[in-house]
Scaffold this motif. Structure first.
Motif, short mmCIF file in Angstrom:
data_model
loop_
_atom_site.label_atom_id
_atom_site.label_comp_id
_atom_site.label_asym_id
_atom_site.label_seq_id
_atom_site.Cartn_x
_atom_site.Cartn_y
_atom_site.Cartn_z
N VAL A 114 25.49 42.65 51.83
CA VAL A 114 27.04 43.45 52.38
C VAL A 114 27.56 42.21 53.02
O VAL A 114 27.82 41.35 52.98
CB VAL A 114 27.32 44.26 52.84
CG1 VAL A 114 26.61 45.41 54.38
CG2 VAL A 114 28.85 44.52 53.07
N ALA A 158 24.01 50.65 49.38
CA ALA A 158 23.21 49.92 50.40
C ALA A 158 22.29 50.70 51.10
O ALA A 158 22.01 50.13 52.38
CB ALA A 158 24.29 49.85 51.51
N GLU A 194 28.29 52.69 44.03
CA GLU A 194 29.51 53.30 45.62
C GLU A 194 29.06 54.73 44.36
O GLU A 194 29.66 54.53 43.34
CB GLU A 194 30.89 52.57 45.32
CG GLU A 194 31.19 52.33 44.34
CD GLU A 194 32.78 51.80 44.45
OE1 GLU A 194 32.97 50.74 44.81
OE2 GLU A 194 33.19 52.10 43.07
N TRP A 197 28.71 57.16 53.95
CA TRP A 197 28.34 56.45 52.66
C TRP A 197 28.47 57.74 51.58
O TRP A 197 28.29 57.37 50.52
CB TRP A 197 27.30 55.60 52.63
CG TRP A 197 25.78 57.34 53.59
CD1 TRP A 197 25.18 57.75 52.21
CD2 TRP A 197 25.97 57.57 54.62
NE1 TRP A 197 24.25 58.52 53.10
CE2 TRP A 197 25.01 58.46 54.24
CE3 TRP A 197 25.83 57.66 56.10
CZ2 TRP A 197 24.17 59.51 55.51
CZ3 TRP A 197 25.05 57.72 57.17
CH2 TRP A 197 24.08 58.59 57.02
N ARG A 247 27.54 46.35 47.25
CA ARG A 247 26.63 47.89 47.77
C ARG A 247 25.69 48.34 47.15
O ARG A 247 24.87 49.53 47.09
CB ARG A 247 27.51 48.85 48.68
CG ARG A 247 28.68 48.60 49.24
CD ARG A 247 29.27 49.94 50.31
NE ARG A 247 29.66 49.54 51.88
CZ ARG A 247 29.65 49.55 52.29
NH1 ARG A 247 28.42 50.12 53.26
NH2 ARG A 247 29.63 48.74 53.55
#
Length: 473
Positions: A238, A379, A414, A441, A411
């Protein structure tokens, strides 16, 4: 026991050699701690920790604070077990982790300029009972518990001894060519396995100084790299994506090594970065349970999911040798002893770890091609769908919830969800409910409200199929 701890022995050698030299810088380039000052602060915390019984668990939730090395050294000397906690973890998850790991105290950050505070969680009577429980650690007492997602909604921890932490540090530094002549830029969280292995233990065991920054905005990170003359940047995809999209980038003459971990690095990002900054990004693949696994020493591959070769002293074999892609078995001196409180010897134990990832091999190079489990990799942070589902079901009117991971360019994955709910329930209300009760997250990017959860031809719910149906646009 104290004199035999290999991390403490390494620290003693570093302290004798480097003494008053700078160990930690702030983002302006000013010295925040010398090696001697780290030692003095360690003595300060050691005096405060002597009240706890050997084998007690001490949670550490201080962000990227300059006292991190001192607190870890103090825990080693008082034979306490460190439990790193991320600052962004929700209160509910923090409480669950403290209970599951039977923590006796929490070291918390306070306003800037003040020393982290130790808050006792258990009474003296509790600690007396805990002294007996400490014997349950067996012969191999851990010095560190790394928190990770369990197979249910509850978290679990990974048990590490100093020998394993030191082995991981040595393997990483030897493979990447990192020495005490380098300067790490510490933006990734020290509480995360990646930050612990690439920032904290290299400082203690090898004497690699670091810059500690709490500003994760990409523009600020580039400014810190330029201002401090850092030579090594352990980052994540990222960051590199954002760097590529920036204009008016500063000159960074001293930066020589860019590392990417936490999620697969998109080849388009790697290519753009090489063109813009005239240096490669080196993919680094690892796991909380075993530390570093693979590393790309060249940074020039054009193959998606490429993670390079096994790092030094790490052996890898395919679980299914005849398959084009398979899970792998990782063997090294850095592999953890096992999970806590419940073991899972089929996956972790005896110097062997089997990750959930599916890898393919060509010659001595490895590539990640998928995963076998439902765990979502955001991530580098692992999200257990069951935990998010349990939270969604607490919302009044939600009758069914299924959480899954969707592909994300920045990432890796998601979080998304499908729910069956009453007409009064809206996506906005559910997202706000998740933001209040989950770590950042874990919060879904989308919640799809449906009449019924789609099933396969066999009547089964498939998270992989949901990810395909509700793919990000």
């Amino acid at each position: 026991m104290k004199s035999r701890d290999p991390l403490l022995a390494s620290w003693g050698e570093i302290l004798a050699r480097k003494g008053d030299r700078a160990a930690i810088f702030d983002p302006t380039g000013q010295i925040a701690r010398t090696f001697q000052q780290i030692e003095e602060r360690a003595s300060h915390f050691e005096a405060k920790m002597e009240m706890f019984n050997a084998g007690s668990v001490i949670a550490i939730q201080i962000g990227n604070h300059e006292d991190w090395p001192s607190i870890l050294i103090a825990c080693l000397r008082t034979q306490l077990v460190a439990l790193p906690l991320e600052q962004s973890i929700s209160d509910q998850q923090r409480d669950a982790a403290l209970e599951i790991c039977q923590a006796s105290a929490v070291v918390s950050a306070v306003p800037t300029g003040n020393s982290p505070q130790i808050s006792q969680l258990r009474t003296p009577k509790d600690r007396e009972q805990g002294a007996a429980a400490a014997a349950d650690w067996g012969e191999n007492w851990p010095v560190l518990l790394k928190l990770t997602s369990g197979t249910t909604a509850a978290p679990r921890a990974i048990r590490f001894r100093s020998e394993q932490l030191l082995a991981d540090c040595s393997q990483i530094c030897d493979t990447m060519g990192i020495s005490d002549a380098d300067l790490n830029l510490g933006v990734i969280p020290i509480s995360h396995s990646y930050g612990f292995s690439n920032l904290l233990t290299p400082l203690i065991a090898v004497g690699v100084p670091m810059v500690l920054s709490r500003d994760r905005m990409p523009r600020a990170v580039l400014a810190d790299l330029a201002r401090t003359n850092a030579t090594v940047f352990p980052g994540m995809p990222v960051f590199y994506q954002a760097f590529c999209e920036m204009e008016n980038i500063p000159v960074i003459p001293k930066l020589r090594l860019c590392i990417s971990a936490g999620a697969p690095l998109a080849m388009s990002v790697a290519r753009q970065f090489r063109q813009k900054f005239r240096m490669p990004i080196h993919s680094f693949y690892g796991a909380s349970e075993c530390g570093g696994i693979c590393y790309d020493p060249d940074g020039t591959s054009e193959v998606e999911g490429f993670v390079g070769q096994p790092i030094k002293s790490v052996d890898i074999e395919m679980v299914e040798p005849a398959a084009s892609a398979s899970q792998i078995r990782v063997r090294s001196a850095a592999v953890a002893d096992g999970y806590f409180p419940e073991s899972d010897e089929a996956r972790l134990g005896g110097g062997l770890f089997v990750p959930d990832d599916l890898l393919s091999k060509e010659a001595n190079d490895w590539r990640i091609v998928g995963r076998t489990s439902d765990v979502i990799n955001v991530a580098g942070k692992k999200v257990n769908p069951a935990e998010v589902e349990a939270h969604l079901l607490r919302f009044s009117g939600v009758r069914q919830a299924v959480v899954f991971g969707r592909s994300s360019a920045l990432r890796n994955e998601e979080v998304a969800a499908c729910v069956v709910a009453s007409p009064a329930v809206s996506e906005d209300k559910l997202l706000e409910f998740c933001r209040r009760g989950l770590s950042g997250w874990q919060v879904p990017k989308r919640v799809f409200i449906v009449d019924a959860i789609p099933v396969t031809e066999r009547g089964k719910i498939s998270r992989h199929e949901l990810a395909r149906r509700f793919a990000a646009i």
